[in-house]
Scaffold this active site. Structure first.
Site, mmCIF file in Angstrom:
data_model
loop_
_atom_site.group_PDB
_atom_site.id
_atom_site.type_symbol
_atom_site.label_atom_id
_atom_site.label_comp_id
_atom_site.label_asym_id
_atom_site.label_seq_id
_atom_site.Cartn_x
_atom_site.Cartn_y
_atom_site.Cartn_z
ATOM 1 N N ASN A 167 0.836 -1.207 0.000
ATOM 2 C CA ASN A 167 0.000 0.000 0.000
ATOM 3 C C ASN A 167 0.868 1.252 0.000
ATOM 4 O O ASN A 167 2.073 1.183 0.229
ATOM 5 C CB ASN A 167 -0.916 -0.019 1.232
ATOM 6 C CG ASN A 167 -2.190 0.777 1.017
ATOM 7 O OD1 ASN A 167 -2.315 1.535 0.040
ATOM 8 N ND2 ASN A 167 -3.143 0.625 1.911
ATOM 9 N N LEU A 169 1.938 3.223 -2.319
ATOM 10 C CA LEU A 169 2.948 3.477 -3.360
ATOM 11 C C LEU A 169 2.754 4.910 -3.841
ATOM 12 O O LEU A 169 1.668 5.277 -4.289
ATOM 13 C CB LEU A 169 2.743 2.494 -4.520
ATOM 14 C CG LEU A 169 3.459 2.844 -5.829
ATOM 15 C CD1 LEU A 169 4.976 2.834 -5.654
ATOM 16 C CD2 LEU A 169 3.044 1.886 -6.944
ATOM 17 N N LEU A 416 -6.734 -0.833 2.791
ATOM 18 C CA LEU A 416 -6.967 0.555 3.183
ATOM 19 C C LEU A 416 -6.554 1.539 2.092
ATOM 20 O O LEU A 416 -5.622 1.282 1.358
ATOM 21 C CB LEU A 416 -6.199 0.854 4.478
ATOM 22 C CG LEU A 416 -6.589 -0.047 5.641
ATOM 23 C CD1 LEU A 416 -5.609 0.106 6.790
ATOM 24 C CD2 LEU A 416 -8.016 0.262 6.108
HETATM 25 C C1 LIG Z 1 1.499 5.261 -8.962
HETATM 26 C C2 LIG Z 1 2.787 6.035 -9.198
HETATM 27 C C3 LIG Z 1 3.766 5.754 -8.076
HETATM 28 C C4 LIG Z 1 3.404 5.543 -10.516
HETATM 29 O O1 LIG Z 1 4.542 6.314 -10.789
HETATM 30 P P1 LIG Z 1 4.797 6.931 -12.237
HETATM 31 O O2 LIG Z 1 5.890 7.909 -12.120
HETATM 32 O O3 LIG Z 1 3.480 7.399 -12.756
HETATM 33 O O4 LIG Z 1 5.221 5.673 -13.129
HETATM 34 P P2 LIG Z 1 6.708 5.118 -13.416
HETATM 35 O O5 LIG Z 1 7.223 5.727 -14.674
HETATM 36 O O6 LIG Z 1 7.579 5.276 -12.244
HETATM 37 O O7 LIG Z 1 6.405 3.562 -13.619
HETATM 38 C C5 LIG Z 1 5.509 3.099 -14.556
HETATM 39 C C6 LIG Z 1 5.219 1.653 -14.273
HETATM 40 O O8 LIG Z 1 4.580 1.541 -12.997
HETATM 41 C C7 LIG Z 1 3.328 0.874 -13.161
HETATM 42 N N1 LIG Z 1 2.339 1.417 -12.243
HETATM 43 C C8 LIG Z 1 1.776 2.628 -12.265
HETATM 44 N N2 LIG Z 1 0.888 2.750 -11.257
HETATM 45 C C9 LIG Z 1 0.918 1.583 -10.595
HETATM 46 C C10 LIG Z 1 0.212 1.094 -9.473
HETATM 47 N N3 LIG Z 1 -0.694 1.838 -8.840
HETATM 48 N N4 LIG Z 1 0.488 -0.130 -9.042
HETATM 49 C C11 LIG Z 1 1.400 -0.885 -9.678
HETATM 50 N N5 LIG Z 1 2.091 -0.494 -10.759
HETATM 51 C C12 LIG Z 1 1.848 0.735 -11.207
HETATM 52 C C13 LIG Z 1 2.953 1.168 -14.590
HETATM 53 O O9 LIG Z 1 2.000 0.251 -15.078
HETATM 54 C C14 LIG Z 1 4.269 1.070 -15.302
HETATM 55 O O10 LIG Z 1 4.655 -0.280 -15.510
HETATM 56 P P3 LIG Z 1 4.412 -0.969 -16.952
HETATM 57 O O11 LIG Z 1 5.275 -0.254 -17.926
HETATM 58 O O12 LIG Z 1 4.772 -2.401 -16.772
HETATM 59 O O13 LIG Z 1 2.946 -0.798 -17.261
HETATM 60 C C15 LIG Z 1 2.523 7.567 -9.303
HETATM 61 O O14 LIG Z 1 1.756 7.832 -10.457
HETATM 62 C C16 LIG Z 1 1.818 8.115 -8.095
HETATM 63 O O15 LIG Z 1 2.436 8.348 -7.052
HETATM 64 N N6 LIG Z 1 0.483 8.341 -8.226
HETATM 65 C C17 LIG Z 1 -0.330 8.852 -7.150
HETATM 66 C C18 LIG Z 1 -0.499 7.805 -6.082
HETATM 67 C C19 LIG Z 1 -1.054 6.500 -6.611
HETATM 68 O O16 LIG Z 1 -1.885 6.454 -7.503
HETATM 69 N N7 LIG Z 1 -0.558 5.403 -6.010
HETATM 70 C C20 LIG Z 1 -0.984 4.070 -6.338
HETATM 71 C C21 LIG Z 1 -2.112 3.717 -5.496
HETATM 72 S S1 LIG Z 1 -2.730 2.167 -5.984
#
Ligand SMILES: CC(C)(COP(=O)(O)OP(=O)(O)OC[C@H]1O[C@@H](n2cnc3c(N)ncnc32)[C@H](O)[C@@H]1OP(=O)(O)O)[C@@H](O)C(=O)NCCC(=O)NCCS
Length: 416
Positions: A167, A169, A416
């Site tokens: 959780n 992330l 959560l």
């Molecule tokens: C989710 C988050 C950490 C992803 O980071 P990002 O900078 O957008 O993506 P990155 O370039 O680092 O990485 C991309 C990879 O992460 C994966 N990814 C993105 N969001 C993800 C998630 N929620 N869970 C797992 N993997 C995820 C993508 O699918 C991609 O992998 P792929 O090429 O195999 O599809 C970011 O967008 C964030 O902090 N968002 C707000 C909080 C959030 O949504 N958290 C997740 C809650 S479930």
């Protein structure tokens, strides 16, 4: 004239709703077509894979697990977070408060409280090394976070698996799309594997390879006027604000004699919850310590109330957690106070009456909205208690475990 106007409004609303649905469908189709440069390398089923049997996707031993942390770009460093240290916990809080999950229109962002994070990250058996941050080396600013907590999850009523729940992330907005998330996921996987644990459960709004179940959020307005003012909901055509308020009134007092869960209730509450969860195809097991940790009433974090029989045994229980959202750029309202349905068990009264009383308790504690998913037997009360469907889905996933796809009503797990 007013009829015409309403008809126009109706068709505009319908067109808007249809185009929203179409956009969301297109978005999902696009995701399905995408290659997943990271997820395609991980032990998860492919999106088009049909799964018939339960079982781990790969089997490794401790010897296969890398002993050193993953490499980060040179300006960053790993940071194990001690959530009992207020300053470190505040770093996590601030990162999430400013950068965590937003709705599609970027109007609301989850605002998990400090007390909530402390509770959510420290269940029985938690490990400090599973709370990991990424900081900028120069100024120590936290720019990334991910966590794991231990859980035992039963899949298809037979497979009792010691796993973790992943959780929180989060990557800072300024560092998005630089492939930092896969590094965080691989590092937490390594740290979990080092404890001889090989499976994980997690949820996400987006479609990744491959959901175990696709679930939907439902929202029950408790404060419709504020929800309309902040753009959380719209006034339906043909309805005035005063009618909307009237339609969403809940009784001022509970129908049944619910009272907060107490320590003495733990043995019977554990039996009740365990028996209830055993009906579902993906559900946790909780021992007495875990029941007390997760369900003990905690101000602005967890509400749990029970009914007991003549012997003092718990027969019915409702629970919800407090998860407000920041309202982004609103002149009047800064926060939306939301209750999220947790685990509910009704044996001596109908589940709709149990949830009606939960709504009353939430309303009396000034919640603006009560949310639930269409998991458990929630479809039995969603319509009658005037819950409305939300925009997005919540996808459930398992890491390194394949199992046939499940219906949302077969899911008995709340993350959560
Ligand atoms: C989710 C988050 C950490 C992803 O980071 P990002 O900078 O957008 O993506 P990155 O370039 O680092 O990485 C991309 C990879 O992460 C994966 N990814 C993105 N969001 C993800 C998630 N929620 N869970 C797992 N993997 C995820 C993508 O699918 C991609 O992998 P792929 O090429 O195999 O599809 C970011 O967008 C964030 O902090 N968002 C707000 C909080 C959030 O949504 N958290 C997740 C809650 S479930």
């Amino acid at each position: 004239m007013s009829n015409n106007n309403n008809n126009n409004k109706d068709s505009k609303l319908n067109a808007l709703e249809n185009s929203k649905q179409l956009m969301s469908l297109l978005k999902h189709l696009k995701v399905q077509e995408q290659n997943h440069a990271f997820w395609d390398t991980q032990p998860v089923p492919k999106l088009d894979q049909v799964i018939e049997k339960n079982g781990p996707i790969e089997t490794k031993t401790l010897d296969d697990v890398r002993k050193e942390p993953l490499s980060l770009p040179p300006q960053f460093e790993w940071s194990t977070i001690d959530v009992n240290d207020h300053a470190q916990l505040m770093d996590v809080y601030t990162l999430l408060n400013e950068n965590y999950v937003e709705d599609d229109d970027n109007m609301f962002r989850f605002d998990y409280s400090v007390a909530f994070l402390k509770w959510a990250l420290q269940p029985p058996g938690y490990l400090k090394q599973w709370h990991i941050g990424v900081r900028v080396k120069d100024n120590k600013k936290m720019v990334g976070f991910i966590s794991a907590i231990p859980a035992t999850v039963v899949v298809d009523k037979t497979e009792n698996i010691k796993m973790v729940e992943i959780n929180f992330l989060c990557v800072h907005k300024k560092l998005r799309e630089k492939r930092l998330a896969p590094v965080l996921i691989k590092e937490i996987t390594r740290l979990v594997n080092l404890e001889n644990i090989w499976q994980a459960a997690y949820t996400a709004g987006i479609v990744l390879p491959k959901p175990v179940a696709t679930c939907r959020y439902y929202h029950r307005s408790l404060n419709p006027k504020k929800l309309v003012e902040v753009g959380f909901s719209q006034i339906p055509a043909n309805i005035t604000m005063s009618l909307l308020i009237k339609l969403h009134k809940v009784p001022e007092a509970t129908k049944h004699a619910f009272r907060p869960l107490e320590k003495k209730d733990v043995p019977s509450a554990t039996l009740l919850v365990q028996k209830y969860l055993s009906k579902y195809s993906l559900a946790p097991t909780f021992d007495e310590h875990e029941i007390w940790h997760w369900f003990a009433p905690l101000k602005n974090v967890m509400d749990c109330q029970v009914l007991t029989d003549a012997q003092g045994n718990v027969t019915d229980l409702f629970s919800f957690y407090t998860l407000p959202s920041s309202i982004i750029n609103h002149p009047k309202h800064k926060n939306l106070k939301a209750a999220f349905s947790f685990y509910n068990v009704a044996t001596s009264i109908p589940v709709a009456e149990l949830m009606q009383d939960a709504l009353t308790v939430a309303k009396n504690n000034e919640f603006d909205v009560f949310n639930c998913l269409d998991i458990f037997e929630n479809n039995q009360f969603i319509k009658d208690l005037k819950f409305a469907p939300g925009d997005g889905n919540l996808q459930y996933y398992l890491y390194n475990y394949s199992t046939p796809t499940k219906k949302s009503a077969d899911i008995g797990l709340v993350l959560l």
